[in-house]
Write a protein that holds these residues in place. Sequence first.
Motif, short mmCIF file in Angstrom:
data_model
loop_
_atom_site.label_atom_id
_atom_site.label_comp_id
_atom_site.label_asym_id
_atom_site.label_seq_id
_atom_site.Cartn_x
_atom_site.Cartn_y
_atom_site.Cartn_z
N ARG A 71 -8.50 6.72 -2.94
CA ARG A 71 -7.63 5.54 -2.83
C ARG A 71 -7.88 4.56 -3.97
NH1 ARG A 71 -4.91 5.01 2.39
NH2 ARG A 71 -4.11 3.06 1.52
N ALA A 108 1.59 -12.98 4.12
CA ALA A 108 2.65 -13.38 5.06
C ALA A 108 2.00 -14.15 6.19
CB ALA A 108 3.35 -12.13 5.60
N GLY A 146 -2.06 10.13 8.11
CA GLY A 146 -1.51 8.77 7.95
C GLY A 146 -0.96 8.48 6.57
N CYS A 147 -1.63 8.96 5.51
CA CYS A 147 -1.15 8.67 4.15
C CYS A 147 0.21 9.32 3.94
CB CYS A 147 -2.13 9.20 3.09
SG CYS A 147 -3.75 8.43 3.16
N LYS A 155 -7.84 0.69 -0.14
CA LYS A 155 -8.38 0.88 1.20
C LYS A 155 -9.64 1.74 1.11
CE LYS A 155 -7.25 2.19 5.86
NZ LYS A 155 -6.65 3.18 6.71
N CYS A 159 -10.89 5.62 4.09
CA CYS A 159 -9.84 6.64 4.14
C CYS A 159 -10.36 7.87 3.40
CB CYS A 159 -8.57 6.12 3.47
SG CYS A 159 -7.20 7.29 3.58
N THR A 160 -10.27 9.03 4.02
CA THR A 160 -10.75 10.26 3.36
C THR A 160 -9.68 10.82 2.41
OG1 THR A 160 -10.10 11.50 5.32
CG2 THR A 160 -12.39 10.87 5.17
N THR A 161 -8.42 10.43 2.63
CA THR A 161 -7.31 10.66 1.70
C THR A 161 -7.03 12.12 1.35
OG1 THR A 161 -8.14 8.61 0.69
CG2 THR A 161 -6.13 9.53 -0.23
N LEU A 162 -6.94 12.92 2.39
CA LEU A 162 -6.29 14.22 2.23
C LEU A 162 -4.82 13.96 2.51
CD1 LEU A 162 -5.96 17.33 2.23
CD2 LEU A 162 -6.62 17.29 4.62
N ASP A 204 1.42 2.86 8.88
CA ASP A 204 0.56 2.60 10.04
C ASP A 204 1.12 1.49 10.94
OD1 ASP A 204 -1.23 4.52 9.32
OD2 ASP A 204 -2.97 3.20 9.22
N GLU A 212 1.96 -8.76 -1.06
CA GLU A 212 0.63 -8.20 -0.78
C GLU A 212 -0.41 -9.32 -0.77
OE1 GLU A 212 -0.87 -5.20 0.07
OE2 GLU A 212 -2.65 -6.47 -0.01
N SER A 213 -1.21 -9.34 0.27
CA SER A 213 -2.19 -10.43 0.40
C SER A 213 -3.33 -10.31 -0.62
CB SER A 213 -2.76 -10.47 1.82
OG SER A 213 -3.26 -9.21 2.18
N SER A 269 0.88 -1.16 0.00
CA SER A 269 0.00 0.00 0.00
C SER A 269 0.92 1.22 0.00
CB SER A 269 -0.93 -0.08 1.22
OG SER A 269 -1.81 1.01 1.26
N LEU A 270 0.53 2.30 0.64
CA LEU A 270 1.27 3.56 0.49
C LEU A 270 2.69 3.47 1.02
CD1 LEU A 270 -1.54 6.10 1.46
CD2 LEU A 270 -1.21 4.81 -0.64
N ALA A 271 2.85 2.94 2.24
CA ALA A 271 4.18 2.87 2.83
C ALA A 271 5.04 1.85 2.08
CB ALA A 271 4.07 2.48 4.30
C1 LIG Z 1 -11.56 6.72 8.51
C2 LIG Z 1 -10.15 7.01 8.12
C3 LIG Z 1 -9.87 8.16 7.42
C4 LIG Z 1 -8.56 8.46 7.07
N1 LIG Z 1 -8.32 9.60 6.37
C5 LIG Z 1 -7.06 9.96 6.10
C6 LIG Z 1 -6.76 11.18 5.42
O1 LIG Z 1 -7.65 11.96 5.04
N2 LIG Z 1 -5.47 11.48 5.19
C7 LIG Z 1 -4.44 10.68 5.59
O2 LIG Z 1 -3.28 11.02 5.37
N3 LIG Z 1 -4.69 9.50 6.22
C8 LIG Z 1 -5.95 9.13 6.49
N4 LIG Z 1 -6.20 7.94 7.10
C9 LIG Z 1 -5.07 7.06 7.46
C10 LIG Z 1 -4.58 6.24 6.24
O3 LIG Z 1 -5.65 5.53 5.69
C11 LIG Z 1 -3.47 5.28 6.68
O4 LIG Z 1 -2.57 5.99 7.50
C12 LIG Z 1 -2.71 4.71 5.48
O5 LIG Z 1 -3.53 3.89 4.70
C13 LIG Z 1 -1.51 3.88 5.96
O6 LIG Z 1 -0.90 3.29 4.85
P1 LIG Z 1 -0.02 1.98 5.02
O7 LIG Z 1 0.61 1.74 3.70
O8 LIG Z 1 0.83 2.11 6.21
O9 LIG Z 1 -1.06 0.83 5.40
P2 LIG Z 1 -2.40 0.32 4.71
O10 LIG Z 1 -2.89 1.30 3.71
O11 LIG Z 1 -3.30 -0.07 5.81
O12 LIG Z 1 -1.95 -0.97 3.90
C14 LIG Z 1 -1.51 -2.16 4.50
C15 LIG Z 1 -1.34 -3.19 3.39
O13 LIG Z 1 -0.82 -4.40 3.94
C16 LIG Z 1 -1.50 -5.49 3.37
N5 LIG Z 1 -1.39 -6.64 4.29
C17 LIG Z 1 -1.89 -6.73 5.55
N6 LIG Z 1 -1.58 -7.89 6.09
C18 LIG Z 1 -0.82 -8.57 5.19
C19 LIG Z 1 -0.19 -9.84 5.18
N7 LIG Z 1 -0.26 -10.69 6.24
N8 LIG Z 1 0.49 -10.22 4.08
C20 LIG Z 1 0.58 -9.38 3.01
N9 LIG Z 1 0.00 -8.18 2.96
C21 LIG Z 1 -0.71 -7.77 4.04
C22 LIG Z 1 -2.93 -4.99 3.20
O14 LIG Z 1 -3.67 -5.75 2.28
C23 LIG Z 1 -2.67 -3.55 2.72
O15 LIG Z 1 -2.53 -3.49 1.32
C24 LIG Z 1 -7.51 7.59 7.43
C25 LIG Z 1 -7.79 6.41 8.13
C26 LIG Z 1 -9.10 6.12 8.48
C27 LIG Z 1 -9.38 4.86 9.24
#
Ligand SMILES: Cc1cc2nc3c(=O)[nH]c(=O)nc-3n(C[C@H](O)[C@H](O)[C@H](O)COP(=O)(O)OP(=O)(O)OC[C@H]3O[C@@H](n4cnc5c(N)ncnc54)[C@H](O)[C@@H]3O)c2cc1C
Length: 418
Positions: free
Chosen positions: A103, A128, A301-302, A45, A48-51, A289, A36-37, A15-17
């Motif tokens: 997203r 994983a 978070g994004c 996702k 996520c409001t994704t600002l 995250d 990626e699962s 995902s993003l990170a």
């Molecule tokens: C309601 C809500 C609103 C939000 N609005 C905003 C916003 O406006 N702006 C902002 O910046 N942030 C926002 N966020 C936060 C943002 O969505 C997260 O911080 C961001 O998605 C984190 O990205 P990530 O790549 O760390 O993890 P994630 O996007 O959660 O991705 C994790 C990835 O890991 C994969 N995965 C999980 N387990 C496994 C496994 N065992 N094996 C392989 N793959 C796996 C998943 O399928 C997924 O693709 C919001 C969050 C919520 C809940």
Amino acid sequence: MSEPAEYDVAIVGASLAGCTAATLFGRAGRSVALIESHPDIKAYKKLCTTLIQPCATPTIHRLGLDIRIEAAGGLRTHSALHTRWGWAVPPVDDDVFGYDIRREKLDPMMRVLAAETPGVDLLMGQRARKVLTTDGRITGVATEGEEGSTREIRARLVVGADGRSSPVAKMAGVGARTVKKHGRFGYMAFFRNLELPYPKRALLWLLEPDVAFTLPHDDGFQLAALMATKDKLPAFKANLEDSFYTFFEAVPDFPKLDPANQASPIIGLMDHPNLWRSKPPPGMAFIGDAAVSADPLWGVGCGWAMQGGEWLVESTKAAFGSDAELDDAVGNYRKVLRSRLGGHFFLISDYSTGRGFNPIEKLMFSAATRDTEFARHTFKFGARTIPVHEFLAPSKVAKAIRINLRHRKEPSLVPAGK
Ligand SMILES: Cc1cc2nc3c(=O)[nH]c(=O)nc-3n(C[C@H](O)[C@H](O)[C@H](O)COP(=O)(O)OP(=O)(O)OC[C@H]3O[C@@H](n4cnc5c(N)ncnc54)[C@H](O)[C@@H]3O)c2cc1C
């Protein structure tokens, strides 16, 4: 089980990170398994409001993602804030902006970017299941495919980029610290044709203690969202649709919502503890995250996921000479994370409890409403482009006091940005 594959880095979560780190590791000449699962590259996702805050714009630019986001209709975003003192609207600064893109477009775009990078193998549909260890050191992951096949992926560094519940952290026995009790639930839905008071801006209403948002998005979508204290949740949920529409009727300047313009289901978030993950074992690191997950109210978070991915790569890309060197480099990355995000994370966690404003917030937000330059300062903080100590520097606090004293004498001062 097939022969184990050997990589410099195995990243769990595309995902993003994970995609940010994979792309930058690949460009630095490292071999990467990006695991990626989800089997479908178009998965995204939903909640996520994704600002994406301006703090992440340099990372987005470095990735070359800005060109792809804008080509896909993503918007350069500025913000405005409504409090009991009225609107705080900083002047538009062409060099400081965030991005709004759904997203649905962003997640696949980032996977394609990573997969196109030489050295990166994007392994979709691989979950994983276990971390592999050798003498107490994490040395890889075992994955399971959709059809039940298993494989071992050996790597010098295993990165948990698998979201706030981080299954790989659990597999490695690493817990997360919960900071402050989270006190608000949230709901969101996409709309079209909303008549917004500042159409091209992300708008945030701090209603003490509840919160409303509208965000402009790609393809003419606009997001309406709310967060409210949890004591209201049972009544809210009992009649969700009505509650959602009625909530916004009491919000000053909020556009009238018409069900005919609703473009997605109303979806919600019941709880979101603020998490900071503890020290990983040797051979492992967390980003996004999985490392730090703060209340979504401030939309960080994004951006932090992308920045964290970049900071990990910068700290470790040249440190694969020995295990000790790599462990030191991961330690340095964790220091960067703490120094860049620690203060913000603490303040966000504190406000996430569902409380109203404290005296310093009253001072700074009221001054931002009354003085355009002060609005700019406040928004740099909201954009997470300045640290907490710069936002609350004694000179800035003194300035806020002066602005408010002047306003008391001349209450007809024009609000910022009008
Ligand atoms: C309601 C809500 C609103 C939000 N609005 C905003 C916003 O406006 N702006 C902002 O910046 N942030 C926002 N966020 C936060 C943002 O969505 C997260 O911080 C961001 O998605 C984190 O990205 P990530 O790549 O760390 O993890 P994630 O996007 O959660 O991705 C994790 C990835 O890991 C994969 N995965 C999980 N387990 C496994 C496994 N065992 N094996 C392989 N793959 C796996 C998943 O399928 C997924 O693709 C919001 C969050 C919520 C809940």
